[in-house]
Design a protein around this motif. Structure first.
Motif, PDB file in Angstrom:
ATOM      1  N   THR A   1       0.738  -1.025  -0.346  1.00 28.64           N
ATOM      2  CA  THR A   1      -0.171   0.225  -0.361  1.00 28.64           C
ATOM      3  C   THR A   1       0.898   1.552  -0.076  1.00 28.64           C
ATOM      4  O   THR A   1       1.477   1.050   0.733  1.00 28.64           O
ATOM      5  CB  THR A   1      -1.197  -0.136   1.621  1.00 28.64           C
ATOM      6  OG1 THR A   1      -1.532  -1.042   1.281  1.00 28.64           O
ATOM      7  CG2 THR A   1      -1.730   1.258   1.332  1.00 28.64           C
ATOM      8  N   THR A   2       0.174   2.376  -0.581  1.00 29.41           N
ATOM      9  CA  THR A   2       1.110   3.339  -0.955  1.00 29.41           C
ATOM     10  C   THR A   2       0.516   4.246  -0.514  1.00 29.41           C
ATOM     11  O   THR A   2      -0.447   4.784  -0.875  1.00 29.41           O
ATOM     12  CB  THR A   2       2.279   3.577  -2.397  1.00 29.41           C
ATOM     13  OG1 THR A   2       0.766   3.732  -3.377  1.00 29.41           O
ATOM     14  CG2 THR A   2       2.572   2.425  -2.515  1.00 29.41           C
ATOM     15  N   VAL A   3       1.264   5.515  -0.017  1.00 28.41           N
ATOM     16  CA  VAL A   3       0.796   6.902  -0.013  1.00 28.41           C
ATOM     17  C   VAL A   3       1.664   7.817  -0.302  1.00 28.41           C
ATOM     18  O   VAL A   3       2.872   7.793  -1.257  1.00 28.41           O
ATOM     19  CB  VAL A   3       0.358   6.871   1.658  1.00 28.41           C
ATOM     20  CG1 VAL A   3      -0.399   6.651   1.841  1.00 28.41           C
ATOM     21  CG2 VAL A   3       2.189   7.053   2.271  1.00 28.41           C
ATOM     22  N   LYS A   4       1.061   8.715  -0.588  1.00 31.47           N
ATOM     23  CA  LYS A   4       1.783  10.161  -1.931  1.00 31.47           C
ATOM     24  C   LYS A   4       2.391  11.655  -0.351  1.00 31.47           C
ATOM     25  O   LYS A   4       1.611  11.370   0.629  1.00 31.47           O
ATOM     26  CB  LYS A   4       0.882  11.084  -2.728  1.00 31.47           C
ATOM     27  CG  LYS A   4       0.581  10.158  -3.360  1.00 31.47           C
ATOM     28  CD  LYS A   4       1.221   9.600  -4.566  1.00 31.47           C
ATOM     29  CE  LYS A   4       1.173   9.735  -6.404  1.00 31.47           C
ATOM     30  NZ  LYS A   4       1.895   9.145  -6.604  1.00 31.47           N
ATOM     31  N   VAL A   5       3.393  12.140  -1.166  1.00 29.13           N
ATOM     32  CA  VAL A   5       4.035  13.386  -0.083  1.00 29.13           C
ATOM     33  C   VAL A   5       2.863  14.412  -0.111  1.00 29.13           C
ATOM     34  O   VAL A   5       3.016  14.199  -1.422  1.00 29.13           O
ATOM     35  CB  VAL A   5       5.551  13.636  -0.403  1.00 29.13           C
ATOM     36  CG1 VAL A   5       5.306  14.397   0.424  1.00 29.13           C
ATOM     37  CG2 VAL A   5       5.998  11.674   0.187  1.00 29.13           C
ATOM     38  N   THR A   6       2.702  15.400  -0.030  1.00 31.14           N
ATOM     39  CA  THR A   6       1.290  15.713   0.405  1.00 31.14           C
ATOM     40  C   THR A   6       1.566  17.546   0.953  1.00 31.14           C
ATOM     41  O   THR A   6       3.313  17.066   1.507  1.00 31.14           O
ATOM     42  CB  THR A   6       0.246  15.617   0.780  1.00 31.14           C
ATOM     43  OG1 THR A   6      -1.154  16.579   0.403  1.00 31.14           O
ATOM     44  CG2 THR A   6      -0.128  15.039   1.889  1.00 31.14           C
ATOM     45  N   ARG A   7       0.977  18.150   0.830  1.00 31.65           N
ATOM     46  CA  ARG A   7       1.194  19.295   1.341  1.00 31.65           C
ATOM     47  C   ARG A   7       0.273  19.670   2.977  1.00 31.65           C
ATOM     48  O   ARG A   7      -0.474  19.333   2.248  1.00 31.65           O
ATOM     49  CB  ARG A   7       0.645  20.611   0.762  1.00 31.65           C
ATOM     50  CG  ARG A   7       2.151  20.752  -0.561  1.00 31.65           C
ATOM     51  CD  ARG A   7       1.825  21.851  -1.339  1.00 31.65           C
ATOM     52  NE  ARG A   7       3.211  22.222  -2.052  1.00 31.65           N
ATOM     53  CZ  ARG A   7       4.217  22.857  -2.443  1.00 31.65           C
ATOM     54  NH1 ARG A   7       4.301  22.882  -1.185  1.00 31.65           N
ATOM     55  NH2 ARG A   7       4.517  22.508  -3.694  1.00 31.65           N
ATOM     56  N   ALA A   8       0.610  20.050   4.338  1.00 29.22           N
ATOM     57  CA  ALA A   8      -0.089  19.988   4.866  1.00 29.22           C
ATOM     58  C   ALA A   8       0.278  21.699   5.468  1.00 29.22           C
ATOM     59  O   ALA A   8       0.762  22.122   5.331  1.00 29.22           O
ATOM     60  CB  ALA A   8      -0.335  19.211   5.993  1.00 29.22           C
ATOM     61  N   TRP A   9      -0.908  22.283   6.415  1.00 25.97           N
ATOM     62  CA  TRP A   9      -0.679  23.623   6.841  1.00 25.97           C
ATOM     63  C   TRP A   9      -0.059  23.131   8.942  1.00 25.97           C
ATOM     64  O   TRP A   9      -0.842  22.359   8.769  1.00 25.97           O
ATOM     65  CB  TRP A   9      -1.653  23.667   6.768  1.00 25.97           C
ATOM     66  CG  TRP A   9      -2.393  24.358   4.993  1.00 25.97           C
ATOM     67  CD1 TRP A   9      -2.566  23.864   4.237  1.00 25.97           C
ATOM     68  CD2 TRP A   9      -1.786  25.832   4.181  1.00 25.97           C
ATOM     69  NE1 TRP A   9      -2.232  23.908   2.813  1.00 25.97           N
ATOM     70  CE2 TRP A   9      -1.994  25.297   2.753  1.00 25.97           C
ATOM     71  CE3 TRP A   9      -0.925  27.224   4.731  1.00 25.97           C
ATOM     72  CZ2 TRP A   9      -2.459  26.578   2.342  1.00 25.97           C
ATOM     73  CZ3 TRP A   9      -1.544  27.530   3.971  1.00 25.97           C
ATOM     74  CH2 TRP A   9      -1.237  27.344   2.349  1.00 25.97           C
ATOM     75  N   PRO A  10       0.621  24.519   8.820  1.00 26.44           N
ATOM     76  CA  PRO A  10       0.900  23.650  10.420  1.00 26.44           C
ATOM     77  C   PRO A  10      -0.150  24.433  11.073  1.00 26.44           C
ATOM     78  O   PRO A  10      -0.511  24.114  12.141  1.00 26.44           O
ATOM     79  CB  PRO A  10       2.216  25.204  10.360  1.00 26.44           C
ATOM     80  CG  PRO A  10       2.445  25.301   8.712  1.00 26.44           C
ATOM     81  CD  PRO A  10       1.775  25.033   8.614  1.00 26.44           C
ATOM     82  N   SER A  11      -1.114  24.940  10.224  1.00 24.94           N
ATOM     83  CA  SER A  11      -2.869  25.476  10.834  1.00 24.94           C
ATOM     84  C   SER A  11      -3.215  24.594  11.809  1.00 24.94           C
ATOM     85  O   SER A  11      -4.278  24.056  12.266  1.00 24.94           O
ATOM     86  CB  SER A  11      -3.504  26.242  10.266  1.00 24.94           C
ATOM     87  OG  SER A  11      -4.119  25.733   9.485  1.00 24.94           O
TER      88      SER A  11
ATOM     89  N   ASP B   1       4.847  32.480   9.818  1.00 21.59           N
ATOM     90  CA  ASP B   1       5.963  31.397   9.213  1.00 21.59           C
ATOM     91  C   ASP B   1       5.138  29.808   9.127  1.00 21.59           C
ATOM     92  O   ASP B   1       5.696  29.288   7.879  1.00 21.59           O
ATOM     93  CB  ASP B   1       7.234  30.898   9.878  1.00 21.59           C
ATOM     94  CG  ASP B   1       7.863  29.818  10.074  1.00 21.59           C
ATOM     95  OD1 ASP B   1       8.687  29.206   8.700  1.00 21.59           O
ATOM     96  OD2 ASP B   1       7.519  28.522  10.626  1.00 21.59           O
ATOM     97  N   GLU B   2       3.906  30.313  10.569  1.00 21.91           N
ATOM     98  CA  GLU B   2       3.080  28.791  10.047  1.00 21.91           C
ATOM     99  C   GLU B   2       1.840  29.015   8.626  1.00 21.91           C
ATOM    100  O   GLU B   2       0.613  28.086   9.313  1.00 21.91           O
ATOM    101  CB  GLU B   2       2.657  29.083  11.443  1.00 21.91           C
ATOM    102  CG  GLU B   2       3.359  28.648  13.013  1.00 21.91           C
ATOM    103  CD  GLU B   2       3.088  28.553  14.028  1.00 21.91           C
ATOM    104  OE1 GLU B   2       3.591  28.027  14.752  1.00 21.91           O
ATOM    105  OE2 GLU B   2       1.780  29.449  14.078  1.00 21.91           O
TER     106      GLU B   2
END
Length: 397
Positions: free
Chosen positions: A52-62, A326-327
């Motif tokens: 099973t694979t997952v993608k590297v994604t973007r996430a927000w510090p909030s 920065d966040e």
């Protein structure tokens, strides 16, 4: 006899008389090696590990600061359906969807020839009433002079008391006529004001600065706002003040303790997934929706974007504290279950390659990736005892 037997024997040589060639031994060996390699490749392919694979994604510090999430819609606090109090046929429409308008600006006009005629008639009535007032004032002035002469003559005994009383009565009547004509002038002026108001109602104006949202009538339609029939229209356009946009979000009453008045928020719009806007709780509706067991929160935009439109769906994150500069930038993130001993297995061309990574803090359910991976890299989830370079086949989680 021997010659005859020789003729009956079978000649096994080719017709051309050339001897048959034998296949070289090295060709046989090459074919065998190729067959073995093919068999080994097929065997390895068949033994590929399904992962099973997952993608590297973007996430927000909030996400790490969010104490509560809610969904809602963008709505204008100031919105109106614009119509006319007059009934008539729409003669001119000067706006369309998206047109900006100013307060008091004429945006449409009804047919008004009859109303203009009524104004002209009211003006004439005012002038006629003023003329009658002047005539009454002149008569009152003359009656007053006659009364004063009558009193002088009576004092000298030249006329009787009855004649003097008649002169006084005529002066009083003339004065009363002046009052009546003055009232008639005021009545005519009031009728003129009413006629002008009716005429002004034929001009449809914007009540405040805003933008036209929808156009519900066209030139030639009959506008009848108070008693709209089957062939008539009510409002001509609807408009909103875009400076008053806010998000109305429903919060479960069981989660009310996590939200408060003035709390900082982050607003994400489904139509603009890469945009995050700051907001704050402006007001809380003091009533619970019994059917949904929710309370409506109104979240105002601290910062605005021209692309935000009414009725957009929105997600609101209620934050424990305001975000720093920065966040407010997205970061690479990964499911922490894909990390084993400080490394991940990146899947590429059917093989899993081990790659060390540098991790940061938690971002909600994900973990920040500081180095070692790129956006959309496909990595193995829960690699376990997977070996570096192993053949794999991907399946969806």
């Amino acid at each position: 006899m021997a010659d005859k037997l020789k003729q009956l024997s079978i000649d096994r040589q080719p017709s051309g008389g050339r001897p048959r060639r034998r296949v070289p031994r090295w060709l046989w060996l090459a074919a065998i090696v190729a067959a073995i390699a093919l068999a080994v490749g097929i065997g390895r392919t068949r033994r590929a590990v399904e992962v099973t694979t997952v993608k590297v994604t973007r996430a927000w510090p909030s996400a790490a600061l969010s104490t509560l999430n809610a969904t809602g819609y963008v709505v204008p606090q100031k919105k109106a359906a614009i119509a006319s109090k007059a009934t008539g046929r729409l003669e001119w429409l000067g706006v369309r969807e998206g047109s900006p308008v100013k307060a008091g600006e004429v945006i449409a006009r009804l047919e008004s020839a009859d109303l203009e005629a009524q104004v002209a008639q009211a003006v004439a009535n005012v002038e006629s009433a003023r003329a009658r007032l002047k005539q009454a004032e002149a008569e009152s002035l003359e009656a007053g002079r006659a009364m004063r002469r009558s009193r002088e003559l009576r004092a000298q005994g030249f006329i009787s008391g009855a004649s003097d009383d008649n002169a006084v009565s005529r002066a009083q009547q003339a004065q009363a006529a002046v009052g009546a004509q003055a009232a008639a002038v005021r009545q005519a002026q009031a009728a003129l004001v009413l006629a002008r108001v009716n005429l002004d109602n034929a001009f449809i104006r914007a009540p405040f600065d805003g933008v036209v949202l929808t156009k519900t009538a066209n030139v030639g339609d009959v506008i009848s706002p108070f008693n709209a029939g089957a062939d008539s229209k009510g409002a001509v356009v609807s408009m909103a003040d875009m400076a008053t946009l806010e998000v109305e979000a429903d919060v479960s009453e069981a989660s009310l303790f996590k939200a408060r008045q003035g709390q900082p928020c982050e607003i994400q719009l489904d139509a603009l997934p890469d945009l995050r806007l700051l907001g704050e709780v402006r007001s809380i509706v003091p009533s619970v929706d019994r059917a949904k067991a929710t309370v409506t929160f109104k979240i105002g935009f601290v910062e605005r974007d021209a692309r935000v439109l009414p009725e957009m769906s929105a997600k609101v994150g209620f934050l424990s504290r305001p975000l720093t500069a920065d966040e407010r930038q997205p970061r690479l993130a990964l499911n922490p279950k894909a990390v084993a001993d400080g490394a991940v297995f990146v899947v590429r061309d059917g093989h899993a390659r081990r790659r060390p990574v540098t991790l940061g803090g938690k971002l909600g359910d994900l973990v920040e990736v500081k180095a070692g991976l790129a956006l959309d890299d496909s990595v193995v989830l829960e690699p376990g005892a997977l070996e570096d370079g192993a053949a794999v086949t991907e399946k969806k989680p």
